[in-house]
Design a protein around this motif. Structure first.
Motif, PDB file in Angstrom:
ATOM      1  N   LEU A 350       0.844  -1.194   0.000  1.00 25.20           N
ATOM      2  CA  LEU A 350       0.000   0.000   0.000  1.00 25.20           C
ATOM      3  C   LEU A 350       0.876   1.239   0.000  1.00 25.20           C
ATOM      4  O   LEU A 350       1.996   1.233   0.512  1.00 25.20           O
ATOM      5  CB  LEU A 350      -0.898   0.035   1.239  1.00 25.20           C
ATOM      6  N   SER A 351       0.337   2.303  -0.559  1.00 23.63           N
ATOM      7  CA  SER A 351       0.978   3.614  -0.477  1.00 23.63           C
ATOM      8  C   SER A 351      -0.091   4.653  -0.196  1.00 23.63           C
ATOM      9  O   SER A 351      -1.220   4.544  -0.682  1.00 23.63           O
ATOM     10  CB  SER A 351       1.738   3.939  -1.762  1.00 23.63           C
ATOM     11  N   HIS A 352       0.270   5.641   0.585  1.00 26.69           N
ATOM     12  CA  HIS A 352      -0.645   6.703   1.010  1.00 26.69           C
ATOM     13  C   HIS A 352      -0.158   8.011   0.404  1.00 26.69           C
ATOM     14  O   HIS A 352       0.895   8.531   0.783  1.00 26.69           O
ATOM     15  CB  HIS A 352      -0.668   6.788   2.541  1.00 26.69           C
ATOM     16  N   LEU A 353      -0.908   8.533  -0.563  1.00 26.94           N
ATOM     17  CA  LEU A 353      -0.541   9.760  -1.266  1.00 26.94           C
ATOM     18  C   LEU A 353      -1.491  10.876  -0.878  1.00 26.94           C
ATOM     19  O   LEU A 353      -2.635  10.644  -0.476  1.00 26.94           O
ATOM     20  CB  LEU A 353      -0.564   9.547  -2.778  1.00 26.94           C
ATOM     21  N   SER A 354      -1.010  12.106  -1.036  1.00 28.46           N
ATOM     22  CA  SER A 354      -1.819  13.294  -0.754  1.00 28.46           C
ATOM     23  C   SER A 354      -1.699  14.251  -1.926  1.00 28.46           C
ATOM     24  O   SER A 354      -0.596  14.474  -2.443  1.00 28.46           O
ATOM     25  CB  SER A 354      -1.351  13.986   0.535  1.00 28.46           C
ATOM     26  N   LEU A 355      -2.840  14.805  -2.336  1.00 29.05           N
ATOM     27  CA  LEU A 355      -2.867  15.835  -3.369  1.00 29.05           C
ATOM     28  C   LEU A 355      -2.911  17.189  -2.680  1.00 29.05           C
ATOM     29  O   LEU A 355      -3.854  17.488  -1.942  1.00 29.05           O
ATOM     30  CB  LEU A 355      -4.082  15.649  -4.278  1.00 29.05           C
ATOM     31  N   LEU A 356      -1.894  18.025  -2.927  1.00 30.94           N
ATOM     32  CA  LEU A 356      -1.833  19.325  -2.286  1.00 30.94           C
ATOM     33  C   LEU A 356      -0.996  20.258  -3.131  1.00 30.94           C
ATOM     34  O   LEU A 356      -0.281  19.824  -4.057  1.00 30.94           O
ATOM     35  CB  LEU A 356      -1.279  19.219  -0.873  1.00 30.94           C
ATOM     36  N   SER A 357      -1.101  21.547  -2.849  1.00 34.15           N
ATOM     37  CA  SER A 357      -0.343  22.530  -3.605  1.00 34.15           C
ATOM     38  C   SER A 357       1.140  22.384  -3.295  1.00 34.15           C
ATOM     39  O   SER A 357       1.541  21.834  -2.261  1.00 34.15           O
ATOM     40  CB  SER A 357      -0.834  23.938  -3.271  1.00 34.15           C
ATOM     41  N   ALA A 358       1.962  22.923  -4.186  1.00 36.93           N
ATOM     42  CA  ALA A 358       3.407  22.751  -4.046  1.00 36.93           C
ATOM     43  C   ALA A 358       3.935  23.452  -2.804  1.00 36.93           C
ATOM     44  O   ALA A 358       4.812  22.917  -2.108  1.00 36.93           O
ATOM     45  CB  ALA A 358       4.106  23.288  -5.296  1.00 36.93           C
ATOM     46  N   ASP A 359       3.424  24.647  -2.486  1.00 40.63           N
ATOM     47  CA  ASP A 359       3.923  25.343  -1.297  1.00 40.63           C
ATOM     48  C   ASP A 359       3.529  24.614  -0.022  1.00 40.63           C
ATOM     49  O   ASP A 359       4.304  24.562   0.941  1.00 40.63           O
ATOM     50  CB  ASP A 359       3.424  26.791  -1.283  1.00 40.63           C
ATOM     51  N   ARG A 360       2.318  24.032  -0.003  1.00 43.12           N
ATOM     52  CA  ARG A 360       1.930  23.242   1.168  1.00 43.12           C
ATOM     53  C   ARG A 360       2.793  21.991   1.293  1.00 43.12           C
ATOM     54  O   ARG A 360       3.102  21.535   2.404  1.00 43.12           O
ATOM     55  CB  ARG A 360       0.453  22.844   1.064  1.00 43.12           C
ATOM     56  N   CYS A 361       3.165  21.428   0.176  1.00 40.83           N
ATOM     57  CA  CYS A 361       4.038  20.249   0.208  1.00 40.83           C
ATOM     58  C   CYS A 361       5.391  20.603   0.827  1.00 40.83           C
ATOM     59  O   CYS A 361       5.924  19.865   1.670  1.00 40.83           O
ATOM     60  CB  CYS A 361       4.211  19.701  -1.196  1.00 40.83           C
ATOM     61  N   VAL A 362       5.938  21.748   0.428  1.00 37.73           N
ATOM     62  CA  VAL A 362       7.219  22.187   0.998  1.00 37.73           C
ATOM     63  C   VAL A 362       7.084  22.429   2.496  1.00 37.73           C
ATOM     64  O   VAL A 362       7.959  22.070   3.296  1.00 37.73           O
ATOM     65  CB  VAL A 362       7.707  23.450   0.278  1.00 37.73           C
ATOM     66  N   GLU A 363       5.964  23.040   2.906  1.00 33.40           N
ATOM     67  CA  GLU A 363       5.764  23.319   4.329  1.00 33.40           C
ATOM     68  C   GLU A 363       5.731  22.027   5.142  1.00 33.40           C
ATOM     69  O   GLU A 363       6.350  21.936   6.221  1.00 33.40           O
ATOM     70  CB  GLU A 363       4.471  24.097   4.525  1.00 33.40           C
ATOM     71  N   ARG A 364       5.043  21.017   4.648  1.00 35.96           N
ATOM     72  CA  ARG A 364       4.971  19.752   5.388  1.00 35.96           C
ATOM     73  C   ARG A 364       6.332  19.054   5.422  1.00 35.96           C
ATOM     74  O   ARG A 364       6.700  18.444   6.433  1.00 35.96           O
ATOM     75  CB  ARG A 364       3.921  18.843   4.761  1.00 35.96           C
ATOM     76  N   LEU A 365       7.079  19.149   4.360  1.00 38.06           N
ATOM     77  CA  LEU A 365       8.415  18.559   4.364  1.00 38.06           C
ATOM     78  C   LEU A 365       9.328  19.265   5.353  1.00 38.06           C
ATOM     79  O   LEU A 365      10.166  18.632   6.018  1.00 38.06           O
ATOM     80  CB  LEU A 365       9.015  18.616   2.957  1.00 38.06           C
ATOM     81  N   LEU A 366       9.169  20.590   5.480  1.00 38.51           N
ATOM     82  CA  LEU A 366       9.977  21.324   6.452  1.00 38.51           C
ATOM     83  C   LEU A 366       9.603  20.943   7.871  1.00 38.51           C
ATOM     84  O   LEU A 366      10.468  20.807   8.742  1.00 38.51           O
ATOM     85  CB  LEU A 366       9.785  22.834   6.241  1.00 38.51           C
ATOM     86  N   ARG A 367       8.313  20.771   8.128  1.00 37.12           N
ATOM     87  CA  ARG A 367       7.910  20.390   9.473  1.00 37.12           C
ATOM     88  C   ARG A 367       8.378  18.985   9.828  1.00 37.12           C
ATOM     89  O   ARG A 367       8.558  18.657  10.999  1.00 37.12           O
ATOM     90  CB  ARG A 367       6.387  20.487   9.614  1.00 37.12           C
ATOM     91  N   ARG A 368       8.571  18.153   8.822  1.00 38.21           N
ATOM     92  CA  ARG A 368       9.076  16.804   9.071  1.00 38.21           C
ATOM     93  C   ARG A 368      10.607  16.744   9.025  1.00 38.21           C
ATOM     94  O   ARG A 368      11.187  15.658   9.157  1.00 38.21           O
ATOM     95  CB  ARG A 368       8.519  15.837   8.023  1.00 38.21           C
ATOM     96  N   GLU A 369      11.230  17.902   8.789  1.00 37.30           N
ATOM     97  CA  GLU A 369      12.687  17.991   8.731  1.00 37.30           C
ATOM     98  C   GLU A 369      13.273  17.119   7.625  1.00 37.30           C
ATOM     99  O   GLU A 369      14.374  16.572   7.760  1.00 37.30           O
ATOM    100  CB  GLU A 369      13.315  17.652  10.083  1.00 37.30           C
ATOM    101  N   SER A 370      12.540  16.989   6.519  1.00 29.03           N
ATOM    102  CA  SER A 370      13.060  16.316   5.325  1.00 29.03           C
ATOM    103  C   SER A 370      13.727  17.386   4.473  1.00 29.03           C
ATOM    104  O   SER A 370      13.171  17.859   3.470  1.00 29.03           O
ATOM    105  CB  SER A 370      11.929  15.612   4.567  1.00 29.03           C
ATOM    106  N   TRP A 371      14.941  17.783   4.890  1.00 30.88           N
ATOM    107  CA  TRP A 371      15.578  18.968   4.302  1.00 30.88           C
ATOM    108  C   TRP A 371      15.906  18.764   2.833  1.00 30.88           C
ATOM    109  O   TRP A 371      15.647  19.651   1.999  1.00 30.88           O
ATOM    110  CB  TRP A 371      16.845  19.301   5.095  1.00 30.88           C
ATOM    111  N   HIS A 372      16.499  17.639   2.504  1.00 32.49           N
ATOM    112  CA  HIS A 372      16.915  17.407   1.126  1.00 32.49           C
ATOM    113  C   HIS A 372      15.715  17.397   0.182  1.00 32.49           C
ATOM    114  O   HIS A 372      15.722  18.052  -0.875  1.00 32.49           O
ATOM    115  CB  HIS A 372      17.683  16.084   1.048  1.00 32.49           C
ATOM    116  N   LEU A 373      14.674  16.699   0.553  1.00 33.15           N
ATOM    117  CA  LEU A 373      13.481  16.610  -0.289  1.00 33.15           C
ATOM    118  C   LEU A 373      12.786  17.969  -0.396  1.00 33.15           C
ATOM    119  O   LEU A 373      12.279  18.338  -1.458  1.00 33.15           O
ATOM    120  CB  LEU A 373      12.527  15.563   0.288  1.00 33.15           C
ATOM    121  N   ALA A 374      12.764  18.718   0.696  1.00 34.56           N
ATOM    122  CA  ALA A 374      12.140  20.047   0.663  1.00 34.56           C
ATOM    123  C   ALA A 374      12.916  20.991  -0.250  1.00 34.56           C
ATOM    124  O   ALA A 374      12.323  21.784  -0.996  1.00 34.56           O
ATOM    125  CB  ALA A 374      12.057  20.608   2.075  1.00 34.56           C
TER     126      ALA A 374
END
Length: 1114
Positions: A350-374
């Motif tokens: 299984l995979s869990h995907l989310s549809l969201l705007s690009a800026d919201r995607c960056v914000e969530r990556l920053l909150r998760r501290e996924s620096w490289h991906l952000a």
């Protein structure tokens, strides 16, 4: 690393995978080749997963906990659908054509119940399920084209309203296989291989959507219009057509337009933002795609979703554009809830995907501290990040903080490209700028150590109200993006372990994080903290190396002597390292080697080895040498100097290093803001926790060495370097002495006790042998097991898994432990002990995945009895049904555990004694109907093969606790049929006499005895039934005589067994006068007629056989 291509500005959204569902599948054992996930459905509350073995797993989305497993013996689960307006109902279809509607009954804490069943599609593959949007009705479509519906009654409405007269009805049969079903506002949409049909279910009218046929699997769905001026308008229909086309039709089935996406799909695909691999965007334009859309789903905010086995496509049909399309491998099915996609792949994952705007995607990556991906996402979607609208979610300070987290050597080009993006950032609009300037001019602020700007507003000012509105808006947006916690993130080596806790503490004070533009921009606090930490660590490291190099002997150090009157001064004389000291160490090792070899030679003599007294004396002589050379420093009666443990000092210095780094970062904050006091108190509490686990390491004792109290830590590292060959021999002897002292439970007068020796020389012991020893003696000597646990906690303190456990995320901690495979039992047990102390029963329930490395005896010694019972139940249920009995039998070592576990299961999550037993100790009326929390485990325990005395003891235990189903089974096994019949009569349930689970009479004498018992207990049963003493649901429906142990029901049962005439004769022999009801008389007459016809048929068959045999003889 090459430059990242920039996505065109017409792409504003992205599909992102923030979460990993692999731990969930692993916990459900759906990641094996034997058992796979076959279908899925999602709702606001549930994620439903159907399996190839006929099981349906319901996972609660809040916290992602498995709540219910529904089993089906009618084949694998092929379709599942959650009721959209009542989360308590779920529909399931199996491979044999069965459709079941389950009522979960969670509000009343009852067991799930099959409220409706349909065999209308037996032998056909069910291809679609769809719920009515307002009533409890499920529409079913199969591969033959038949469409039916199944009504379900709810027990919430009572027994009368829950009854459905015609639960299953056929709606229609279309020309070919049903591909997809949809329902909206009384209209049913059926999409087959050839056409789309629209059905008015209330008026029973049918329409065809469009005039052109098609050939293949094409989906169709309703599209609600719920935005702007379209609110209240009837929904539209979208039907897939060949060649990447989609029809748009009205609610009446009239085609309004055709959307052509073939040319639009020539654009390059957007990458999937996922932690699994680095996203790559290829700007090369592709050729137009002619695709057959197998299903259409309404997604999120006015979007249309479809997919193939290799890609996901999302359209905005209102303007006829492609929102995005992304390549995803091996897709089988997709379930959608709002903007979330749950994808089922061909391999069962299984995979869990989310549809969201690009800026919201960056914000969530920053909150998760996924620096490289952000950083990659920022560079890829520059137009979304640089726009002024993105400043609310991605302030400039946050992007600069992101740049600081990237290593300039590893990600040099990525850092340069991110700097270029930061230079292009647009500020907020003028209204927001004036608002911030008002905040800056009217309010004061201070900078916390974690990088948050804490604004202190003046009460009553206009800026105060505006700031609080900004805060509320930011918090509401962040709460809308909450997700489950087992996210696969990269652990940062230089991350402050207290930063997350401080962030949560200061967020509650409504502080804005990186949201206020300041005239100055100080050095990021994490870098400053890291610099301080590195300098202190290097200083302590150099000092420790010097101390270790000196190899100070016992004459150079004095141990502080703690008296009742106070603490004495500790003098540390300085001395130079000499060759004489090195010679002393070598001489000590030589003496220890000689004593060890002599002891090994002695115990190889069978006369010594098989005599516990001689063996103990031999080991005591060796221990005396060991104490003198490797023992802890102990002051003699004259108060001379003692030996200091360098290992303890090193550990203390490491803790000093860690604690001083944190305290140094807190001191400036203490004088600047009040929140620093809270942060300092949190740090002090965290420093106190490991001290408590280590048994208050800083306390010392001046008592005699043999009776020393264990306030000091366990010694897990050798104080002197020991050669490897000598260490192996020392380990064998030390472990042997520990086992001998434990099982003999020798006094300290004869030598070191087991606990004392374990504390002094744990660095010499074989951890696995000591663990097994503790399991055998932990009930008699619990202090030995606690000492072993304390030692393993100290030994594994430096593991990276400990940091993950301390963060409080259970699922992520379990995933980290699974990554340590292959496991070693003792260290793994220490980590599980930490998890149990932090999460309690929730952690213990998941420990079954570590079997057989961790066995039930380990958990029994660690956890409370009620928590161990939950673990044992999960462990047994993790096996297949046919292997559970033999598996449970293998766990019963010794055999006495059976009785212990039985009593444990009967005393936890069980009915009250007053509900199952009368004051005289007799069964209460219908008390066997109560549910037992561990009923499945109880049924397995009593069915295990054992001797006669054990079965008698278990029967008495079941009777004393009121577990009547188990008691009746054991009575049947013990041939105590009289006691069983008496119990059944007191329980007043005739179904207990029916085979195969019941205890049925086998002779006429037993029938007579049963009739007499029913007469004796009938008056008692009626009085309890009227009073409703057990409070169960049976007492509410007691007016119905069906199922009771009445004379009339017994007579009918006997009539079915021996015939009506023989049954009436038995009643006369018992002296019972019974007037049968008209229904019973009719049954007896039918039985007589049936018996006569059977006799005539048998007679005819015998005559034919006789004639045939005589003809053959002639």
């Amino acid at each position: 690393m090459s430059l990242i291509p920039v996505v065109p500005e017409n792409y504003s959204h992205v599909l992102a995978e923030f979460d990993c569902l692999d731990p969930l599948l692993s916990a459900l054992r759906l990641d094996t080749g034997r058992l796979k996930c076959t279908c899925l459905a999602v709702s606001k509350k549930w994620l439903a997963l159907g399996t190839s073995a006929g099981g349906l797993h319901l996972i609660q989305r809040e916290g992602w906990k498995q709540r219910i497993i529904l089993t089906h013996k009618e084949g694998a689960i092929t379709q599942v659908a959650c009721c959209p307006h009542d989360e308590d109902f779920i529909a399931v279809a199996t491979s044999q054509g069965l459709v079941v509607v389950w009522e979960l009954q969670l509000e009343r804490r009852g067991r799930p119940e099959r409220v409706s069943v349909s065999w209308e599609h037996r032998g056909q593959a069910i291809t679609a399920l769809c719920w009515d949007t307002s009533t409890l009705r499920v529409f079913v479509g199969d591969s033959g084209g038949k469409v039916s519906f199944l009504r379900a009654g709810s027990s919430k409405l009572g027994k009368v309203l829950a009854f459905v007269i015609f639960p299953v009805q056929t709606v229609t049969t279309v020309d070919s296989k049903v591909v997809q079903l949809g329902y909206q506002d009384g209209r049913l949409l059926v999409s087959s291989l050839n056409r789309c049909y629209l059905c008015d279910t209330e008026r029973e009218k049918f329409w065809r959507v469009g005039n052109k046929e098609r050939d293949g699997e094409y989906g169709a769905c309703f599209f609600p219009q719920s935005r702007g001026l379209l609110v209240g308008q009837p929904p539209l229909l979208y039907c897939a057509r060949p060649g990447s086309r989609i029809w748009e039709a009205s609610f009446n089935g009239d085609v309004l337009s055709t959307h052509q996406f073939k040319q639009l799909l020539g654009c390059p695909p957007l990458p999937l933002i996922t932690y699994r691999n680095e996203p790559h965007y290829n700007p090369v334009v592709k050729s137009p795609q002619s695709i057959a859309f197998p299903k259409l789903l309404y997604l999120g905010d006015q979007n249309l979703l479809t997919w193939t086995d290799s890609a996901i496509y999302i359209f905005t049909p209102q303007n006829g554009q492609v929102l995005l399309w992304t390549e995803v491998k091996d897709l089988v099915d997709i379930a959608v809830y709002r903007s979330e996609l749950f994808c089922l792949h061909g391999n069962g994952h299984l995979s869990h995907l989310s549809l969201l705007s690009a800026d919201r995607c960056v914000e969530r990556l920053l909150r998760r501290e996924s620096w490289h991906l952000a950083a990659i996402t920022c560079c890829m979607f520059q137009h979304a990040v640089t726009s002024s609208r993105a400043r609310k979610s991605i302030p400039i300070d946050r992007l600069e903080h992101l740049k600081c987290q990237l290593s300039p050597t590893t990600y040099q080009e990525l850092t340069a490209q991110l700097e270029e993006v930061i230079t292009k950032l647009e500020p907020l609009d003028s209204a927001s700028s004036s608002r911030r300037s008002s905040i800056s001019s009217h309010e004061s602020f201070n900078v916390l150590d974690c990088g948050i700007y804490r604004v202190i507003s003046r009460r009553g000012s206009q800026s105060d109200e505006e700031t609080s509105s900004l805060i509320n808006q930011s918090l509401s947006e962040e709460e809308g993006l909450k997700d489950f916690s087992f996210v696969q993130e990269e652990d940062q080596v230089d991350q402050d372990p207290q930063s997350s806790e401080r962030l949560e503490a200061e967020r509650s004070e409504q502080g804005l994080q990186f949201h206020l533009p300041l005239s100055f921009r100080p050095k990021p606090p994490r870098i400053a903290l890291q610099a301080v930490r590195d300098s202190v660590s290097s200083f302590v490291k150099k000092t420790t190396e010097k101390i270790n190099t000196l190899q100070m002997s016992s004459e150079l150090w004095q141990r502080p002597d703690f008296r009742e009157g106070g603490q004495s001064e500790m003098s540390v004389p300085t001395a130079l390292y000499t060759e004489e000291m090195e010679n002393d160490v070598e001489a000590d090792m030589q003496e220890l080697r000689s004593a060890t070899e002599q002891t090994i030679c002695k115990i190889q003599d069978p006369l010594v080895l098989l005599d516990p007294v001689c063996l103990g004396e031999t080991l005591l002589d060796w221990v005396a040498v060991l104490e003198r050379i490797l023992g802890p420093g102990v002051p003699d009666p004259l108060g001379s100097d003692a030996v200091s443990d360098p290992n303890v000092d090193g550990l203390a210095e490491e803790r000093w290093d860690k604690d001083n780094v944190y305290s140094s970062s807190e001191q400036p904050e203490e004088s600047s803001c009040s929140s620093g006091l809270a942060a300092e108190s949190v740090a002090e509490e965290e420093k106190e926790e490991p001290l408590k686990l280590r048994g208050h390491e800083d306390q010392c004792d001046s008592s005699d060495v043999l009776n020393r109290s264990f306030s000091e830590p366990v010694r897990v590292v050798s104080p002197k370097p020991v050669p490897s060959d000598l260490l192996d021999n020392l380990t064998q002897l030390a472990t042997l002495y520990t086992e001998l002292s434990c099982f003999r439970n020798q006094d300290s007068e004869q030598g070191l006790s087991c606990k004392t020796f374990l504390h002094h020389y744990f660095f010499l012991l074989d951890q696995e042998r000591v663990r097994r020893m503790c399991l055998l003696c932990y009930q008699q000597q619990p202090e030995v097991h606690s000492s072993f646990t304390e030692a393993m906690l100290e030994l594994t303190q430096s593991s990276k898994v400990v940091e993950v456990i301390q963060r409080g995320d259970l699922l992520r901690s379990l995933r980290s432990l699974r990554e340590l495979q292959p496991w070693s039992a003792a260290p793994l047990l220490a980590h599980l002990h930490r998890l149990y102390e932090r999460h309690g029963e929730a952690a213990v329930r998941s420990y079954s995945q570590f079997y057989p490395t961790i066995i039930p005896a380990d958990i029994m010694a660690m956890a409370q009895k009620s928590h161990f019972l939950a673990y044992l139940d999960n462990l047994v249920q993790s096996q297949t049904e046919e292997h559970r009995l033999s598996f449970l039998q293998s766990l019963l070592e010794p055999e006495s555990l059976r009785q212990d576990w039985l009593e444990l299961a009967l005393t936890h999550d069980a009915p009250q004694h007053c509900d199952t037993l009368t004051p005289k100790g007799q069964p209460r009326w219908h008390s066997h109907c109560f549910s037992w929390g561990y009923g499945r485990l109880l049924s397995l325990l009593i069915r295990l093969p054992t001797d006669l005395s054990s079965k008698q003891k278990m029967a008495e235990t079941c009777r004393s606790h009121g577990y009547w189903t188990g008691y009746l089974y054991l009575c049947c096994e013990l041939q105590h049929r009289t006691e069983a019949f008496s119990t059944i009569c007191q329980l007043d349930d005739i179904s207990l006499l029916e085979e195969p689970e019941g205890v049925g009479p086998q002779t006429l004498d037993e029938w007579k005895h049963l009739i007499q018992l029913s007469q004796q207990h009938s008056t008692v049963g009626e009085s309890e039934q009227v009073a409703g003493m057990n409070g169960s649901s049976w007492s509410n429906g007691s007016a119905d005589c069906v199922g009771r142990m009445s004379l009339e029901n017994l007579t009918l049962m006997l009539a079915r067994t021996a015939g009506p005439d023989r049954a009436l004769a038995v009643l006369e022999e018992c002296g019972v006068q019974l007037v049968l009801s008209p229904h019973s008389k009719l049954v007896c007459e039918l039985l007589r007629v049936t018996e006569k016809r059977q006799r005539a048929m048998i007679q005819t068959m015998l005559e034919r056989c006789d004639r045939f045999l005589w003809s053959q003889h002639a």
